[in-house]
Design a protein around this motif. Structure first.
Motif, short mmCIF file in Angstrom:
data_model
loop_
_atom_site.label_atom_id
_atom_site.label_comp_id
_atom_site.label_asym_id
_atom_site.label_seq_id
_atom_site.Cartn_x
_atom_site.Cartn_y
_atom_site.Cartn_z
N PRO A 121 0.82 -1.21 0.00
CA PRO A 121 0.00 0.00 0.00
C PRO A 121 0.86 1.26 0.00
O PRO A 121 1.91 1.32 0.64
CB PRO A 121 -0.81 -0.13 1.30
N ARG A 122 0.41 2.27 -0.72
CA ARG A 122 1.23 3.45 -0.97
C ARG A 122 1.55 4.27 0.28
O ARG A 122 2.54 4.99 0.32
CB ARG A 122 0.53 4.35 -1.99
N ASP A 123 0.71 4.17 1.33
CA ASP A 123 0.94 4.95 2.55
C ASP A 123 1.81 4.23 3.57
O ASP A 123 1.98 4.71 4.69
CB ASP A 123 -0.40 5.33 3.21
N THR A 124 2.36 3.06 3.19
CA THR A 124 3.18 2.28 4.12
C THR A 124 4.37 3.10 4.62
O THR A 124 5.13 3.67 3.82
CB THR A 124 3.68 0.99 3.44
N TYR A 125 4.53 3.13 5.94
CA TYR A 125 5.59 3.93 6.57
C TYR A 125 6.87 3.12 6.63
O TYR A 125 6.92 2.03 7.20
CB TYR A 125 5.15 4.32 7.98
N THR A 126 7.93 3.63 6.00
CA THR A 126 9.20 2.90 5.96
C THR A 126 10.34 3.85 5.66
O THR A 126 10.13 5.02 5.34
CB THR A 126 9.15 1.78 4.89
N GLU A 127 11.56 3.32 5.74
CA GLU A 127 12.74 4.13 5.43
C GLU A 127 12.81 4.38 3.92
O GLU A 127 12.68 3.45 3.12
CB GLU A 127 14.01 3.41 5.89
N ILE A 128 13.03 5.61 3.54
CA ILE A 128 13.24 5.95 2.13
C ILE A 128 14.74 5.96 1.88
O ILE A 128 15.45 6.85 2.34
CB ILE A 128 12.63 7.33 1.78
N VAL A 129 15.22 4.94 1.19
CA VAL A 129 16.65 4.79 0.97
C VAL A 129 17.17 5.93 0.08
O VAL A 129 16.64 6.18 -1.00
CB VAL A 129 16.96 3.43 0.30
N GLY A 130 18.20 6.61 0.60
CA GLY A 130 18.76 7.75 -0.14
C GLY A 130 18.26 9.08 0.37
O GLY A 130 18.75 10.13 -0.05
N ARG A 131 17.29 9.06 1.30
CA ARG A 131 16.77 10.30 1.88
C ARG A 131 17.05 10.40 3.37
O ARG A 131 16.82 11.44 3.99
CB ARG A 131 15.25 10.39 1.65
N ASP A 132 17.51 9.26 3.96
CA ASP A 132 17.80 9.23 5.40
C ASP A 132 16.62 9.69 6.23
O ASP A 132 16.76 10.45 7.20
CB ASP A 132 19.03 10.10 5.73
N LYS A 133 15.44 9.23 5.87
CA LYS A 133 14.23 9.56 6.62
C LYS A 133 13.18 8.49 6.38
O LYS A 133 13.28 7.70 5.44
CB LYS A 133 13.69 10.94 6.20
N GLU A 134 12.18 8.46 7.25
CA GLU A 134 11.05 7.56 7.07
C GLU A 134 9.87 8.36 6.53
O GLU A 134 9.64 9.50 6.94
CB GLU A 134 10.70 6.88 8.39
N ASP A 135 9.14 7.75 5.65
CA ASP A 135 8.03 8.45 5.00
C ASP A 135 7.13 7.41 4.33
O ASP A 135 7.36 6.20 4.44
CB ASP A 135 8.58 9.43 3.96
N LYS A 136 6.09 7.88 3.62
CA LYS A 136 5.24 6.98 2.84
C LYS A 136 6.09 6.36 1.74
O LYS A 136 6.85 7.06 1.06
CB LYS A 136 4.07 7.74 2.23
N ILE A 137 5.93 5.07 1.52
CA ILE A 137 6.79 4.37 0.57
C ILE A 137 6.63 4.90 -0.85
O ILE A 137 7.58 4.90 -1.64
CB ILE A 137 6.54 2.84 0.64
N ASN A 138 5.44 5.39 -1.19
CA ASN A 138 5.26 5.87 -2.57
C ASN A 138 5.96 7.21 -2.81
O ASN A 138 6.13 7.63 -3.95
CB ASN A 138 3.77 5.96 -2.93
N HIS A 139 6.40 7.87 -1.72
CA HIS A 139 7.13 9.12 -1.90
C HIS A 139 8.53 8.87 -2.46
O HIS A 139 9.16 9.79 -2.99
CB HIS A 139 7.23 9.87 -0.57
N ALA A 140 9.01 7.62 -2.36
CA ALA A 140 10.33 7.30 -2.90
C ALA A 140 10.38 7.62 -4.39
O ALA A 140 11.39 8.14 -4.89
CB ALA A 140 10.66 5.83 -2.65
N TYR A 141 9.31 7.32 -5.10
CA TYR A 141 9.27 7.58 -6.55
C TYR A 141 9.27 9.09 -6.81
O TYR A 141 9.96 9.57 -7.72
CB TYR A 141 8.03 6.94 -7.17
N ALA A 142 8.52 9.84 -6.00
CA ALA A 142 8.46 11.29 -6.19
C ALA A 142 9.83 11.93 -5.91
O ALA A 142 10.23 12.89 -6.58
CB ALA A 142 7.39 11.89 -5.28
N PHE A 143 10.56 11.39 -4.92
CA PHE A 143 11.85 11.96 -4.55
C PHE A 143 12.97 11.55 -5.52
O PHE A 143 13.83 12.36 -5.85
CB PHE A 143 12.26 11.50 -3.14
N GLY A 144 12.97 10.29 -5.95
CA GLY A 144 14.11 9.81 -6.73
C GLY A 144 13.77 8.86 -7.85
O GLY A 144 14.64 8.08 -8.27
N GLY A 145 12.54 8.89 -8.35
CA GLY A 145 12.17 8.08 -9.49
C GLY A 145 12.28 6.58 -9.26
O GLY A 145 12.22 6.09 -8.13
#
Length: 365
Positions: A121-145
């Motif tokens: 699910p897109r709102d899953t809370y986890t570490e965003i690799v390359g951002r050194d922070k935890e956030d919604k997993i679908n934000h990884a695509y918005a931050f770094g494709g």
């Protein structure tokens, strides 16, 4: 003059023979088409379509930055090994940033025509690799494709991703229409009606749904994010089912044109062609889905989903089992294995209690 006339006669005779051969071929194909429809589909694909499709796929071939182009997987004794792919369903509307509304870890076993889809699910809370922070997993695509999305999913599931495939759902709308619609299991009208949401109604019980209806089906989210994630699985499965029908093979090049810039992958075009032929020759793919559930919570006023630890652990077991080339078909772990085990345990306990109760009654007599 005679020589020229002879040449013309020979040419006509040659054309006549060719026409006769083509006619005979059509008769044979028509008569044997039912028995040999899969080999014929592959032959037709090889002769007339594979070159076109491979050329069009080259436009979609996009290796990730910092990663080398991946060669075709090792094929042992003409067998295709299981592989994993991250499927990114991107919902990018006009004047809006792209976001991966769908994140599915897929395991494909070409030899058995089996596919495992593990949805996150897109709102899953986890570490965003390359951002050194935890956030919604679908934000990884918005931050770094695709690259950051892939790295983040690999970290979340603890398993490598062999390939990625990003599909813009807007592009799939035209594909669905070109296929004449797709079947969707809608048993009750779906109405998107909240004031801050796009308004639409999808009628239940239709034999086929057009591109806009199918797109709305994926976008509906007024029940739950988990149900929406499952709808994405159903949507992708429905497109695959429709495309695999024999009469759709000739449309593949046109469908690739429609996808155009809406499709990107780091899977080599030649491998996709080989995989397509394997699918055409094999049984219809058996697609098995599992969704990692979670519990909603708020942090600094923002909604997130905390992944259910048992679901996450089971998802990892599924992936390990399915990606292992030594796992036999009958040994594949199914997404409903836990429910079946629980039912068996419950029935076993019930039977034991009934036997004990019967034994007590007999002693009393």
């Amino acid at each position: 003059m005679m020589k020229q006339r002879d040449k013309r006669v020979k040419k006509k005779g040659s054309r006549g023979k060719k026409a006769l051969i083509v006619l005979l071929a059509l008769v044979v194909l028509g008569a044997g088409g039912y028995l040999f429809r899969k080999p014929l589909a592959v032959m037709a694909f090889d002769l007339f379509l594979s070159g076109q499709v491979e050329k069009k796929l080259e436009k979609s071939y996009a290796p990730l930055e910092g990663e080398q182009a991946k060669p075709k997987p090792v094929v042992k004794e003409q067998k295709m090994e299981p592989f994993s792919a991250l499927l990114l369903g991107v919902d990018q509307r006009a004047n809006e940033p792209a976001r991966s509304d769908t994140m599915i870890y897929a395991v494909v076993r070409p030899e058995e025509s089996k596919v495992l889809l593990v949805s996150i699910p897109r709102d899953t809370y986890t570490e965003i690799v390359g951002r050194d922070k935890e956030d919604k997993i679908n934000h990884a695509y918005a931050f770094g494709g695709e690259k950051m999305a892939k790295d983040t999913v690999e970290n979340f599931l603890g398993s490598p991703v062999d390939y990625y495939a990003a599909i813009n759902f807007e592009g799939l709308r035209e594909v669905v229409d070109a296929l004449g619609g797709i079947e969707l299991p809608i048993t009750k009208d779906i109405v998107n009606k909240q004031k801050d949401h796009e308004k639409f109604t999808i009628k239940a019980g239709k034999p086929l749904y057009d591109g806009q209806e199918a797109l709305n089906y994926t976008r509906y989210r007024e029940d739950s994010d988990f149900n929406r994630t499952k709808r994405h699985q159903v949507f992708l499965s429905a497109i695959v089912d429709r495309m695999l029908k024999l009469d759709q093979v000739s449309k593949i090049p046109d469908l690739m044109d429609m996808l155009g810039e809406n499709f990107k992958t780091d899977m080599m075009p030649s491998y996709i062609i080989d995989l397509s032929k394997k699918v055409l020759l094999g049984d219809a793919p058996s697609i098995n889905g599992f969704t990692i559930m979670g519990e909603g919570f708020r942090k600094n006023g923002v909604y997130y989903d905390a992944a259910n630890e048992e679901d996450l652990e089971f998802a990892k077991q599924l992936i390990t089992n399915w990606t292992d080339p030594d796992t036999k078909t009958e040994q594949l772990l199914m997404p409903d294995a836990r429910e079946k085990a629980a039912d068996e345990a419950e029935n076993g306990t019930k039977d034991t209690n009934e036997k004990e109760s019967a034994g007590t009654s007999a002693q009393a007599k």
